[in-house]
Design a protein around this motif. Sequence first.
Motif, PDB file in Angstrom:
ATOM      1  N   UNK A 110       0.794  -1.105   0.083  1.00 14.91           N
ATOM      2  CA  UNK A 110       0.145   0.238  -0.058  1.00 14.91           C
ATOM      3  C   UNK A 110       0.804   1.266   0.037  1.00 14.91           C
ATOM      4  N   UNK A 111       2.008   1.216   0.813  1.00 17.06           N
ATOM      5  CA  UNK A 111       2.923   2.457   0.852  1.00 17.06           C
ATOM      6  C   UNK A 111       3.478   2.530  -0.542  1.00 17.06           C
ATOM      7  N   UNK A 112       3.860   1.377  -0.980  1.00 17.13           N
ATOM      8  CA  UNK A 112       4.696   1.217  -2.439  1.00 17.13           C
ATOM      9  C   UNK A 112       3.760   2.228  -3.407  1.00 17.13           C
ATOM     10  N   UNK A 113       2.393   1.682  -3.337  1.00 17.34           N
ATOM     11  CA  UNK A 113       1.576   2.360  -4.568  1.00 17.34           C
ATOM     12  C   UNK A 113       1.428   3.869  -3.925  1.00 17.34           C
ATOM     13  N   UNK A 114       1.383   4.293  -2.834  1.00 17.56           N
ATOM     14  CA  UNK A 114       1.070   5.461  -2.220  1.00 17.56           C
ATOM     15  C   UNK A 114       2.418   6.398  -2.747  1.00 17.56           C
ATOM     16  N   UNK A 115       3.527   5.649  -2.686  1.00 16.38           N
ATOM     17  CA  UNK A 115       4.866   6.429  -3.009  1.00 16.38           C
ATOM     18  C   UNK A 115       4.985   6.770  -4.544  1.00 16.38           C
ATOM     19  N   UNK A 116       4.377   5.761  -5.247  1.00 16.26           N
ATOM     20  CA  UNK A 116       4.399   5.751  -6.703  1.00 16.26           C
ATOM     21  C   UNK A 116       3.367   6.930  -7.142  1.00 16.26           C
ATOM     22  N   UNK A 145       2.571   9.540  -5.362  1.00 17.80           N
ATOM     23  CA  UNK A 145       2.959  10.787  -5.092  1.00 17.80           C
ATOM     24  C   UNK A 145       4.215  11.236  -5.803  1.00 17.80           C
ATOM     25  N   UNK A 146       4.838  10.305  -6.089  1.00 16.61           N
ATOM     26  CA  UNK A 146       6.061  10.431  -7.092  1.00 16.61           C
ATOM     27  C   UNK A 146       5.598  11.522  -8.282  1.00 16.61           C
ATOM     28  N   UNK A 147       4.536  10.499  -8.701  1.00 10.63           N
ATOM     29  CA  UNK A 147       3.769  11.300 -10.136  1.00 10.63           C
ATOM     30  C   UNK A 147       3.539  12.595  -9.683  1.00 10.63           C
ATOM     31  N   UNK A 148       2.558  12.934  -8.645  1.00  7.65           N
ATOM     32  CA  UNK A 148       2.356  14.129  -8.331  1.00  7.65           C
ATOM     33  C   UNK A 148       3.470  15.079  -8.150  1.00  7.65           C
ATOM     34  N   UNK A 149       4.527  14.940  -7.495  1.00  2.00           N
ATOM     35  CA  UNK A 149       5.694  15.611  -7.175  1.00  2.00           C
ATOM     36  C   UNK A 149       6.132  15.900  -8.788  1.00  2.00           C
ATOM     37  N   UNK A 166       8.419   9.983   3.632  1.00  2.00           N
ATOM     38  CA  UNK A 166       8.672  11.361   4.651  1.00  2.00           C
ATOM     39  C   UNK A 166       9.410  12.282   3.656  1.00  2.00           C
ATOM     40  N   UNK A 167      10.270  11.701   2.751  1.00  2.00           N
ATOM     41  CA  UNK A 167      10.867  12.791   1.939  1.00  2.00           C
ATOM     42  C   UNK A 167      10.328  13.482   1.106  1.00  2.00           C
ATOM     43  N   UNK A 168       9.154  12.914   0.536  1.00  2.00           N
ATOM     44  CA  UNK A 168       8.073  13.580  -0.248  1.00  2.00           C
ATOM     45  C   UNK A 168       7.051  14.094   0.568  1.00  2.00           C
ATOM     46  N   UNK A 169       7.284  14.339   1.779  1.00  2.00           N
ATOM     47  CA  UNK A 169       6.451  14.963   2.660  1.00  2.00           C
ATOM     48  C   UNK A 169       5.171  14.482   2.981  1.00  2.00           C
ATOM     49  N   UNK A 170       4.974  13.108   2.994  1.00  2.00           N
ATOM     50  CA  UNK A 170       3.577  12.579   3.268  1.00  2.00           C
ATOM     51  C   UNK A 170       3.521  11.694   4.348  1.00  2.00           C
ATOM     52  N   UNK A 171       3.054  12.121   5.414  1.00  2.00           N
ATOM     53  CA  UNK A 171       3.064  11.380   6.674  1.00  2.00           C
ATOM     54  C   UNK A 171       2.522   9.817   6.373  1.00  2.00           C
ATOM     55  N   UNK A 227       0.748   7.456   8.072  1.00  2.00           N
ATOM     56  CA  UNK A 227      -0.418   6.862   8.435  1.00  2.00           C
ATOM     57  C   UNK A 227      -1.758   7.694   8.432  1.00  2.00           C
ATOM     58  N   UNK A 228      -1.485   9.059   8.096  1.00  2.00           N
ATOM     59  CA  UNK A 228      -2.459   9.989   7.744  1.00  2.00           C
ATOM     60  C   UNK A 228      -3.194   9.534   6.633  1.00  2.00           C
ATOM     61  N   UNK A 229      -4.682   9.810   6.792  1.00  2.00           N
ATOM     62  CA  UNK A 229      -5.479   8.970   5.722  1.00  2.00           C
ATOM     63  C   UNK A 229      -5.444  10.296   4.614  1.00  2.00           C
ATOM     64  N   UNK A 230      -4.235   9.690   3.665  1.00  2.00           N
ATOM     65  CA  UNK A 230      -4.042  10.616   2.554  1.00  2.00           C
ATOM     66  C   UNK A 230      -4.552  10.265   1.419  1.00  2.00           C
ATOM     67  N   UNK A 231      -5.179   9.250   1.302  1.00  2.00           N
ATOM     68  CA  UNK A 231      -5.683   9.025  -0.174  1.00  2.00           C
ATOM     69  C   UNK A 231      -7.332   8.445  -0.040  1.00  2.00           C
ATOM     70  N   UNK A 232      -7.711   8.529  -1.024  1.00  2.00           N
ATOM     71  CA  UNK A 232      -9.241   8.089  -1.149  1.00  2.00           C
ATOM     72  C   UNK A 232      -9.501   6.766  -1.018  1.00  2.00           C
ATOM     73  N   UNK A 233      -8.344   5.998  -1.105  1.00  2.00           N
ATOM     74  CA  UNK A 233      -8.368   4.677  -0.915  1.00  2.00           C
ATOM     75  C   UNK A 233      -9.184   3.914  -2.247  1.00  2.00           C
TER      76      UNK A 233
END
Lengths: 202, 252, 223, 52
Positions: free
Chosen positions: B224-230, B232-236, D39-44, D46-52
Amino acid sequence: MRLKAQKLCIDRGGRRIVEGADFDLSDGQALIVAGPNGAGKSTLLRAIAGLLPIAAGALDLDGEAEDIASVLHYIGHAEGMKPALSVGENLAFWGAFLARDGKRGRSPADALGAFGLAHVLDIPAGYLSAGQKRRAALARLLVAPRPIWLLDEPTTALDVRSQGALGQVMAEHRAGGGMIMAATHSPLGLEGAGELRLGIAA
Amino acid sequence: MLRYANPSFVLRFVKPAIPICAGLTAILLAVGLYLVFFVAPADYQQGETVRIMYIHVPAAWLGMFAYMVMSSAALGTLVWRHPVADAAQKSAAPLGAMFTFVCLVTGSLWGKPMWGTYWVWDARLTSMLVLLLIYLALIALWQTIEEPQRAAKAAAVMTLVGLVNIPIIKFSVDWWNTLHQPASVFTTSGPAIYSSMLWPLLIMAVGATFLFLTLHMMSIRNEILRRRLDRLTHLAVAAGEARGTASFEPAR
Amino acid sequence: MSGPLSSLVRREIAIARRIGGGGSMGVVFLLVLVTIVPFAIGPDLNLLRRIGPAILWIASLLAMLLGLDRLFQADWEDGSLDQLQLGATPLEAVVFVKCLAHWATTALPLVVAAPLMGLLMAQEPESMLGIGVSLLVGSPAMTFIGAVGAAATVSLRRGGLLMALLVLPLCIPALIFGVSAANAAAGGTVPFLTPLAVLAALTLASGALCPFAAAALLRRLGE
Amino acid sequence: MNNPHTTFIVASYAITAVAVLGTIAAIMLDYRRLRRALEKLGAPVDQRADEG
């Protein structure tokens, strides 16, 4: 430094694409290679870069016909970036590989900054959009200093702001004694540039 | 059920669940190992080597259990097309491969005193080897396809096709094995299980299952974190463009 | 200062590590091939012991070819191949370095895995060692010869299959001396070092000659 | 318990331990790498950051 071509003829795919092209380019000068699609603009540039065999005619640099390729940059349609590596790593590699007798150009971060890409230094190249990949490829011009620039439609996928940056980079290159040959449709703002019109070979 | 399966909820649910599961796993395995080495009797035929059974058999069960988990996650991907199901499916494969590999190695070491060589093409072990090949192929599939949705769908279909084929493979390997009258007839099911041997085995099996669940939750969180990182990288990369005007340093 | 070639080696290794698939895919393919054989021939250990080295060598050769068709294809697709011709370093040196980097990331895992898979073929430790050493000495030859095939078929549709057809006959000498070296290690009349020496000669010869052939095929490739 | 079979018992438990601990280590290292990158990208994390 003077790059001269006399009656260059180039074949591709068994057909004569470029017939009798002549040009003469020396320090600080620029040449626009114009012509309709399929007139052989890309073919001419690739032949000068030594990526295509020259069928007939002569091409020489200060009288020497040997290893012209090692003093020029060729920016084609493909950007030469490995998607798995970061943009910075890609440019650092090309800076080291294309260096001439050890002389290194500007740092990847610096080169990317000139094209407004400072923020993608550590991001894998696979994440870049088409326009960004184009600008990252153009940044290669700055990481390894080479006098002759061969640009194949450099402004494709570039927005107005990036075209301005390219114009500035090209102007500085010419001011420093560099030479530019660009195949393009849109105006590049290269003042005092000569033109080589290629028609469809009869 | 769908509302609860979104990644953020899973991340919050998993946060306390992992330590609990890990604790349970540790206790169960500790008790199990104690029973295995200090309580369970040696086997009258094989002597001490029967103690290998207590990891070999649970590993085999977990190898198959992991495939069941992967198949149900594959259904989740195909039916609900849900990212958490993709993550569950992708993270189950390496764990299943690990358990199957452990089963094969321990089976080979357990058989060595009897067979004289490390590997006899015994029906059960050979089927587990084929299962390992299926796992490794699915892992390679996940590694090759970059685009997450396509990878998930391809892996899901292949997992389910594999699921249908496993009993067929099992049957044909057994038939192949009996057909060729192998050099020495040996079944790794081992001696009849006495209750004094059954308890340690069950505890080790439950312990191994909790180990799998713990690692599976941890892997799902990673996916889940890997997909979120992917994302967010696109967004960045895109965001950098938007504020690009500021970052056009004048070419010195 | 990192020269052009050392930076090329670093780039190739970094790509292989970052993508991660290359080396392990070859090993898994080797395992599949080795597992299939007994299903066809039967679980008779004595028979498997005799043909073990041959099966492992053939499987390693095929696994190596599997990874080779991407050697230049990736560079051709993303435009790197053009830029590699613009460098001050000759293309032959570039090809040689790429072959070594590819050998290290794809062939070496096979050289380590193949002997272990000898267990599936009831191999004795000496025979496993023989397989490992003969593969270690012979695999560079196959990588260099395969590189010529890869260069010849870059940018072609179904290039991988064509490459295998081109390269397999050329790898027959390496296969013959490799298997005989492995068999010699497992006990037999032929002393182990004789076929190994010929294999080493094949590797050195292909290392010296193939980069020139591959570079000639890649230079001025054009679209 | 040091009869000839001990080596096989020890070997199988050792290999199992290596496989299990290796997997656990790999998963935890992957988790730490992902957290640090996020964290480097500034995303905490555990915080609910995406729509899931």
